[in-house]
Design a protein around this motif. Structure first.
Motif, PDB file in Angstrom:
ATOM      1  N   SER A  48      28.029  45.384  34.588  1.00 16.07           N
ATOM      2  CA  SER A  48      28.272  44.084  33.970  1.00 16.07           C
ATOM      3  C   SER A  48      29.657  44.047  33.336  1.00 16.07           C
ATOM      4  O   SER A  48      30.121  45.029  32.773  1.00 16.07           O
ATOM      5  N   LYS A  49      30.293  42.900  33.442  1.00 18.34           N
ATOM      6  CA  LYS A  49      31.622  42.747  32.862  1.00 18.34           C
ATOM      7  C   LYS A  49      31.588  41.796  31.672  1.00 18.34           C
ATOM      8  O   LYS A  49      32.598  41.229  31.303  1.00 18.34           O
ATOM      9  N   TRP A  50      30.418  41.625  31.060  1.00 15.35           N
ATOM     10  CA  TRP A  50      30.305  40.653  29.980  1.00 15.35           C
ATOM     11  C   TRP A  50      31.146  41.033  28.776  1.00 15.35           C
ATOM     12  O   TRP A  50      31.673  40.154  28.094  1.00 15.35           O
ATOM     13  N   GLU A  88      34.088  42.648  28.802  1.00 18.67           N
ATOM     14  CA  GLU A  88      35.467  42.295  29.126  1.00 18.67           C
ATOM     15  C   GLU A  88      35.671  40.778  29.080  1.00 18.67           C
ATOM     16  O   GLU A  88      36.674  40.298  28.565  1.00 18.67           O
ATOM     17  N   GLU A  89      34.697  40.029  29.611  1.00 20.60           N
ATOM     18  CA  GLU A  89      34.798  38.569  29.601  1.00 20.60           C
ATOM     19  C   GLU A  89      34.765  38.027  28.180  1.00 20.60           C
ATOM     20  O   GLU A  89      35.504  37.104  27.832  1.00 20.60           O
TER      21      GLU A  89
END
Length: 139
Positions: A18-20, A22-23
């Motif tokens: 998951s890139k949450w 970073e986002e």
């Protein structure tokens, strides 16, 4: 006899991390820019509706793809001056003056005390920060 791979190994092989985080960090770091981009998007959408122009029509007028216009009206695009000037001409509007009006309205609305009901107390919001009255603190 052939061994079957473990289910967790299969999941690890196909699952993307998951890139949450970073986002979320990106949104925090670019909060002000994103706020202006969203306001420009609202101005463009209002102009399109008022003039009965579709996003595809705008894309054709500016010689860009409909996907580009879609990104603009989602409010996450980093607008260049060149793009804003093109939008001004195509829609016969002034985005900068409308941004200024929106900013004035935003400033006026955030400098008012707004009662917000919560369970079971009322919190007063001033400049978008919680201000607890002494009466509420005693209860």
């Amino acid at each position: 006899m052939e061994k079957k791979p473990n289910l967790s190994k299969k999941l690890d092989a196909i699952a993307k991390p998951s890139k949450w985080i970073e986002e979320s960090n990106f949104r925090l770091e670019n909060k002000e820019r994103l706020r202006y981009s969203q306001r420009v998007a609202v101005i463009v959408l209002r102009a399109l509706r008022a003039q009965g122009i579709t996003q595809k029509d705008l894309a054709d007028a500016l010689s860009v793809s409909p996907q580009t216009v879609s990104k603009w009206v989602k409010g996450s695009e980093n607008f260049t001056f060149d793009t804003i000037v093109k939008l001004n001409k195509a829609l016969n509007i002034s985005i900068f003056s409308q941004l200024e009006n929106i900013e004035e309205q935003y400033t006026e609305s955030t400098n008012k005390i707004i009662p917000v009901k919560t369970e079971p107390k009322v919190i007063l919001l001033y400049n978008r920060e919680e201000v607890w009255s002494e009466e509420l603190m005693e209860n």
